[in-house]
Design a protein around this motif. Sequence first.
Motif, PDB file in Angstrom:
ATOM      1  N   LEU A   1       1.118  -1.245  -0.541  1.00 35.41           N
ATOM      2  CA  LEU A   1      -0.416   0.205  -0.153  1.00 35.41           C
ATOM      3  C   LEU A   1       1.148   0.845   0.018  1.00 35.41           C
ATOM      4  CD1 LEU A   1      -2.194  -1.031   2.915  1.00 35.41           C
ATOM      5  CD2 LEU A   1      -2.844  -0.654   0.037  1.00 35.41           C
ATOM      6  N   ILE A   2       0.730   2.533  -0.462  1.00 31.66           N
ATOM      7  CA  ILE A   2       0.879   3.864  -0.230  1.00 31.66           C
ATOM      8  C   ILE A   2       0.046   4.535  -0.253  1.00 31.66           C
ATOM      9  CG2 ILE A   2       0.621   3.489  -3.314  1.00 31.66           C
ATOM     10  CD1 ILE A   2       3.438   5.741  -3.021  1.00 31.66           C
ATOM     11  N   GLU A   3       0.362   6.111   0.448  1.00 29.66           N
ATOM     12  CA  GLU A   3      -0.607   6.662   1.322  1.00 29.66           C
ATOM     13  C   GLU A   3      -0.317   7.991  -0.008  1.00 29.66           C
ATOM     14  OE1 GLU A   3      -2.432   8.860   4.878  1.00 29.66           O
ATOM     15  OE2 GLU A   3      -0.504   6.935   5.511  1.00 29.66           O
ATOM     16  N   LEU A   4      -1.445   8.634  -0.326  1.00 26.06           N
ATOM     17  CA  LEU A   4      -1.292   9.550  -0.779  1.00 26.06           C
ATOM     18  C   LEU A   4      -2.256  10.844   0.163  1.00 26.06           C
ATOM     19  CD1 LEU A   4      -2.193   8.439  -4.783  1.00 26.06           C
ATOM     20  CD2 LEU A   4       0.246   9.198  -3.018  1.00 26.06           C
ATOM     21  N   ARG A   5      -1.766  12.017   0.864  1.00 21.81           N
ATOM     22  CA  ARG A   5      -2.219  13.029   1.461  1.00 21.81           C
ATOM     23  C   ARG A   5      -2.220  14.361   0.967  1.00 21.81           C
ATOM     24  NH1 ARG A   5       0.888  11.916   7.275  1.00 21.81           N
ATOM     25  NH2 ARG A   5       0.284   9.473   7.568  1.00 21.81           N
ATOM     26  N   GLY A   6      -3.068  15.243   1.076  1.00 17.06           N
ATOM     27  CA  GLY A   6      -2.853  16.881   1.160  1.00 17.06           C
ATOM     28  C   GLY A   6      -3.777  17.131  -0.160  1.00 17.06           C
ATOM     29  N   GLU A   7      -2.852  18.066  -0.885  1.00  9.84           N
ATOM     30  CA  GLU A   7      -3.459  17.970  -1.822  1.00  9.84           C
ATOM     31  C   GLU A   7      -3.125  17.274  -3.604  1.00  9.84           C
ATOM     32  OE1 GLU A   7      -4.807  21.071  -1.955  1.00  9.84           O
ATOM     33  OE2 GLU A   7      -4.859  21.278   0.045  1.00  9.84           O
ATOM     34  N   VAL A   8      -4.109  15.979  -3.102  1.00 15.11           N
ATOM     35  CA  VAL A   8      -4.650  15.210  -3.977  1.00 15.11           C
ATOM     36  C   VAL A   8      -6.409  14.962  -4.298  1.00 15.11           C
ATOM     37  CG1 VAL A   8      -4.778  12.819  -4.962  1.00 15.11           C
ATOM     38  CG2 VAL A   8      -2.648  14.163  -3.359  1.00 15.11           C
ATOM     39  N   ARG A   9      -6.706  14.815  -4.676  1.00 16.89           N
ATOM     40  CA  ARG A   9      -8.490  14.939  -5.828  1.00 16.89           C
ATOM     41  C   ARG A   9      -9.160  13.893  -4.695  1.00 16.89           C
ATOM     42  NH1 ARG A   9      -9.696  18.183  -8.929  1.00 16.89           N
ATOM     43  NH2 ARG A   9      -8.370  19.021 -10.628  1.00 16.89           N
ATOM     44  N   PHE A  10      -8.345  12.799  -5.083  1.00 13.06           N
ATOM     45  CA  PHE A  10      -8.844  11.569  -4.205  1.00 13.06           C
ATOM     46  C   PHE A  10      -7.910  11.256  -2.910  1.00 13.06           C
ATOM     47  CE2 PHE A  10     -11.125  12.023  -8.308  1.00 13.06           C
ATOM     48  CZ  PHE A  10     -12.820  12.048  -7.548  1.00 13.06           C
ATOM     49  N   PRO A  11      -7.099  11.687  -1.667  1.00 15.56           N
ATOM     50  CA  PRO A  11      -6.659  10.853  -0.766  1.00 15.56           C
ATOM     51  C   PRO A  11      -6.670  10.335  -0.322  1.00 15.56           C
ATOM     52  CG  PRO A  11      -7.619  12.621  -0.408  1.00 15.56           C
ATOM     53  CD  PRO A  11      -7.850  12.815  -0.980  1.00 15.56           C
ATOM     54  N   GLY A  12      -5.577   9.002   0.467  1.00 19.99           N
ATOM     55  CA  GLY A  12      -6.309   7.850   0.765  1.00 19.99           C
ATOM     56  C   GLY A  12      -4.864   6.916   0.285  1.00 19.99           C
ATOM     57  N   GLU A  13      -5.580   5.309   1.185  1.00 19.26           N
ATOM     58  CA  GLU A  13      -4.435   4.410   0.666  1.00 19.26           C
ATOM     59  C   GLU A  13      -4.765   3.617  -0.044  1.00 19.26           C
ATOM     60  OE1 GLU A  13      -3.063   3.147   4.909  1.00 19.26           O
ATOM     61  OE2 GLU A  13      -4.682   1.794   4.284  1.00 19.26           O
ATOM     62  N   TYR A  14      -3.463   3.276  -1.696  1.00 18.56           N
ATOM     63  CA  TYR A  14      -4.326   2.796  -2.840  1.00 18.56           C
ATOM     64  C   TYR A  14      -3.282   1.383  -2.811  1.00 18.56           C
ATOM     65  CZ  TYR A  14      -6.325   6.462  -4.385  1.00 18.56           C
ATOM     66  OH  TYR A  14      -6.814   7.416  -4.780  1.00 18.56           O
ATOM     67  N   PRO A  15      -3.346   0.292  -3.146  1.00 18.28           N
ATOM     68  CA  PRO A  15      -2.891  -1.146  -3.162  1.00 18.28           C
ATOM     69  C   PRO A  15      -2.079  -0.937  -3.845  1.00 18.28           C
ATOM     70  CG  PRO A  15      -4.956  -1.305  -3.596  1.00 18.28           C
ATOM     71  CD  PRO A  15      -4.862  -0.483  -3.374  1.00 18.28           C
ATOM     72  N   VAL A  16      -0.727  -1.039  -4.233  1.00 21.68           N
ATOM     73  CA  VAL A  16       0.214  -1.251  -5.581  1.00 21.68           C
ATOM     74  C   VAL A  16       0.802  -2.527  -5.979  1.00 21.68           C
ATOM     75  CG1 VAL A  16       1.133   0.989  -5.501  1.00 21.68           C
ATOM     76  CG2 VAL A  16       1.720  -0.578  -4.348  1.00 21.68           C
ATOM     77  N   SER A  17       1.058  -2.739  -7.568  1.00 19.55           N
ATOM     78  CA  SER A  17       1.799  -4.231  -7.739  1.00 19.55           C
ATOM     79  C   SER A  17       2.747  -3.998  -7.989  1.00 19.55           C
ATOM     80  CB  SER A  17       0.608  -4.460  -9.257  1.00 19.55           C
ATOM     81  OG  SER A  17       1.648  -3.401 -10.073  1.00 19.55           O
ATOM     82  N   GLN A  18       3.320  -4.719  -8.345  1.00 19.91           N
ATOM     83  CA  GLN A  18       5.281  -4.497  -8.335  1.00 19.91           C
ATOM     84  C   GLN A  18       5.589  -3.940  -9.179  1.00 19.91           C
ATOM     85  OE1 GLN A  18       7.028  -8.421  -8.278  1.00 19.91           O
ATOM     86  NE2 GLN A  18       6.862  -8.399  -5.859  1.00 19.91           N
ATOM     87  N   GLY A  19       6.445  -3.128  -9.441  1.00 14.92           N
ATOM     88  CA  GLY A  19       7.002  -2.298 -11.125  1.00 14.92           C
ATOM     89  C   GLY A  19       6.090  -0.935 -11.025  1.00 14.92           C
ATOM     90  N   GLU A  20       4.915  -0.125 -10.516  1.00 11.14           N
ATOM     91  CA  GLU A  20       4.238   0.566  -9.961  1.00 11.14           C
ATOM     92  C   GLU A  20       5.018   1.640 -10.177  1.00 11.14           C
ATOM     93  OE1 GLU A  20      -0.356   2.050  -9.653  1.00 11.14           O
ATOM     94  OE2 GLU A  20       0.229  -0.113  -8.625  1.00 11.14           O
ATOM     95  N   THR A  21       4.694   2.605 -10.574  1.00 12.12           N
ATOM     96  CA  THR A  21       5.313   3.988 -10.866  1.00 12.12           C
ATOM     97  C   THR A  21       4.744   5.113 -10.359  1.00 12.12           C
ATOM     98  OG1 THR A  21       4.412   4.984 -12.596  1.00 12.12           O
ATOM     99  CG2 THR A  21       6.077   3.993 -12.500  1.00 12.12           C
ATOM    100  N   LEU A  22       4.798   5.864  -9.177  1.00 11.84           N
ATOM    101  CA  LEU A  22       4.676   7.335  -8.963  1.00 11.84           C
ATOM    102  C   LEU A  22       3.056   7.999  -9.748  1.00 11.84           C
ATOM    103  CD1 LEU A  22       3.550   8.703  -6.006  1.00 11.84           C
ATOM    104  CD2 LEU A  22       5.452  10.027  -6.167  1.00 11.84           C
ATOM    105  N   SER A  23       3.313   7.833 -10.830  1.00 10.52           N
ATOM    106  CA  SER A  23       3.057   9.300 -11.563  1.00 10.52           C
ATOM    107  C   SER A  23       1.398   8.369 -12.283  1.00 10.52           C
ATOM    108  CB  SER A  23       4.097   8.994 -12.942  1.00 10.52           C
ATOM    109  OG  SER A  23       4.221   8.018 -14.018  1.00 10.52           O
ATOM    110  N   SER A  24       2.154   6.871 -11.565  1.00  8.04           N
ATOM    111  CA  SER A  24       0.426   6.025 -12.521  1.00  8.04           C
ATOM    112  C   SER A  24      -0.249   5.782 -10.737  1.00  8.04           C
ATOM    113  CB  SER A  24       1.252   4.190 -12.228  1.00  8.04           C
ATOM    114  OG  SER A  24      -0.279   3.102 -12.639  1.00  8.04           O
ATOM    115  N   VAL A  25      -0.500   5.870  -9.508  1.00  2.00           N
ATOM    116  CA  VAL A  25      -0.825   5.493  -8.403  1.00  2.00           C
ATOM    117  C   VAL A  25      -1.580   6.901  -8.685  1.00  2.00           C
ATOM    118  CG1 VAL A  25      -1.058   6.045  -6.318  1.00  2.00           C
ATOM    119  CG2 VAL A  25       0.556   4.332  -7.532  1.00  2.00           C
ATOM    120  N   LEU A  26      -0.792   8.339  -8.393  1.00  2.00           N
ATOM    121  CA  LEU A  26      -1.170   9.947  -8.795  1.00  2.00           C
ATOM    122  C   LEU A  26      -2.384   9.461  -9.811  1.00  2.00           C
ATOM    123  CD1 LEU A  26       2.260  11.977  -8.443  1.00  2.00           C
ATOM    124  CD2 LEU A  26       0.091  11.471  -6.309  1.00  2.00           C
TER     125      LEU A  26
END
Length: 903
Positions: free
Chosen positions: A665-690
């Motif tokens: 899991l990666i957590e996004l906080r602050g000025e993100v349209r939909f903040p929260g915890e997001y499950p990620v897969s191996q090799g996924e990038t930050l831009s993809s999660v954003l």
Amino acid sequence: MRMNVQFPIFLTLALVMLCLASDASAQISGLTPEQQRLLQQLPPNQRQALLNRFIAQQGAAPVQQPESGVDDAALLLDTEAESDTSDSDEPPRFAAGDSLVVFATRPEDAADDPDIERAIELIAAANPYRLDERGVLPVPGTAGVPIAGLTEALAEVRLAADPLLAGLIIEVVLLPLERYGEAALEPYGYDLFRTARRGTTMPSQPVPTSYVVGPGDKFQIQFYGAQNATYELPVGRDGIVNLPELGPVTVVGLSFDSVRADLERRVSEQLIGTEVSVTLTELRSVQVFLAGDVETPGAYSVTALSTILDVLARGGGILPSGSLRDVRLNRNGQTVGTFDLYQLLLFGNASGNRRVQDGDVVFVAPVGPRVSVSGAVGRPAIYEVRNSLDARGALLLAGGAQAQSLLSSARLQRIDPRNGLAVVGLDLTNDAGLATALRDGDLLVVPGDTEQVDLAVQLTGHVYRPGLYDWSEGMRLSQLLSSSRDVRPEADTGYVLIERQASPNSEIEVLSADIAAIWRKPSVTDDPLLAARDRVYVFSRTADQGRAVYLPEILQRLRRQSRSGEPAAIVRVGGFVNQPGEYPLEVGMAVSDLLRAGGGLAESAYPETAELSRFSLSGAAERRTHLVDIDLAAVLGLDAAADVALRAADYLNIRQISRWSEQELIELRGEVRFPGEYPVSQGETLSSVLQRAGGLTDFAFPEGSVFTRVALREREREQLDTLANRIESDLAALALSDTAQTEALTIGRSLLAQIENTEPAGRLVIDLESVLTSVDGRDIFVRDGDVLFVPPRSQEVTVIGEVQYATSHLWEPNVTRDDYIDRSGGVTVKADERRIYVVRANGEVVVSNRSRFFSRSRGFDIRPGDTIVVPLDTDRVKPLVLWSSATQILYNLAIAAAAVNSF
């Protein structure tokens, strides 16, 4: 407590007692001139060692030898010492039957002597020791050394003073063992007087109406009605009470009830309209003598209502050498009564506890014959015998046999004057055994059978009702555990272990069952038969009642019963199972059974194949390992052909699925349209999660984004610890080499405290705008636990460090670094103006010592969200070369922590 003693024993004892009774700061006194002379004859080192040893025993520092050559032990001889011999602080003393350990070593400066080494070996080999009935310690090479009544320290002195032990360093340790069985038996009834104290005042008690009034008694006479008055009137030696208004009245020899009735009659006849209340306020004292085997014989003054027990209590009770069954009351040279305390203690009969009179003698005769009763009886103890006693009477005295007693296997131990100890078996279930006559000194042992479960099975572990259960022929496991209501939550019903022992003290065998499967589909084949003495273990899936609680003892027993040269009946499963570890090898056990014992496959286990390691001996000197491939899928599919039978010492290894991991899991906080915890897969990038989170809001400040990672936080923690250790080492070296560096030491300790209290942030400097646009491949591969903070737009510039007033300022274009510093009051005298640097909002550090980057030119770039750091001038305190980098680390961590905590 070690000591080398080679001087007269009486002097040593005197010194020991003085030192033990003195405070560590007090001084030794009280030696006779002869003892002082002998002490002066000792070598100085022995006198000093003796003094230091006992002062240290009191918790004080050893006394150092004076330079003048006169030791402190000699200097302290003529001074006074205060002793405080509190019973609570008194060390224990040896008594007959005590167990102890004796250590003997030779002094370091002693020459090698085979005889001494042999003596040391013999003394050590005889440990532990036990004092005989005379309190003598049977040390090899000696005729026995009496030490009863001595403390450990005094016992060491006494042993070292023996000529055969001279020159050895002796250490004695008392073993405070609890006695059990026959050794723990005590004479019955004597604890009745354990709380009695000499001179105890008897509690007040109501005066019976039959009490005979005599000289010395005192009445309270109260008139009320026509006349009101109260009088305290004693009975005179002539037996007369002089009553106002009524005259003298003879009361001696009358009962209290008769006196009261007579006075009431007189008042009613002579004082019309007046009534009277008569009470005895004080009883006369009688003189009674206490003699025989009592704690404190002598004459005692007691009240006229006192009994034999009251007198015994006043005298401290009966000694163990005195009889509880033959307490005599003598009056005018004749025995007028005998009190058997057993009647009171065993049956509550106090009829023999007669009231004493003036001049009586309470005499306690010596104890009579005794027999001991031990084992599974109500009151194991040593009992005094009156007249004759048989086994039936002994059981009655001891409170009868307990439920688990084996009356048919009782034994009688008797001292035969000719042949010594004799043991006779008794069957106390029949009249012949119960009628066996006992003699003085006999010991009747009634064995118990608490461990014997011939007609029961024992259920233990994670169940609601553990304990013993009735067993019958043909009983199966499902009859003991009939449903899931019998086990507690989280019980591992897939692996129920049964420990079986064919007979007491025989070897064990182990089998198991899947009780959950039996509940689902009853089957005689899978439902094992239970045998008498079986122990059924139900494990928990948690640690408190899990396999680790019960299995180690079972496995240890299997190891002990393995034959010489053969492996123990134990197998092992490891890798990715729920309960890896060692398990008992069952008869006919296969791979599927071991998987069940191991709690089944873990979520990440590879279910297709497994590896079985098997050991074998090649010849007699080499052990080889053979690997057997296991078709795990077929085993799980209940293919009997693939289910390999196991042997002792087999090891089954379950592998993990390739690239398996828990959900990240990666957590996004602050000025993100939909903040929260997001499950990620191996090799996924930050831009993809954003992108999945809808991107940034219109108010986002990507230049100030804070990206933290767990691994970086752990690495920073290690670096801080390393830095703290180095600074601490440098401070210690500086304090030893140059004590004048007061300012440096103060600053260094302050810096060390800040480092130790700093929490790492684990920040990774990123350019979020480049990440979002994938410029120059700056995208970031995310990991589990990553956190991205996107702050709102920033308008401030912060100034910290060595400035007059650390604060934040509103960002303005064309305002330089030095302008912001001036707005904070300028730098302090401890500032390092050459190494001022700027930390960008994203954590990037901008510093340039080789150009005019920090000049006041209009081209200098100060951006919103920047932090200007004015560091400490570490050149002013040069002894620690790490200070410059340490202060920069602290500032940067503080900035990162402030950024993280701003959300």
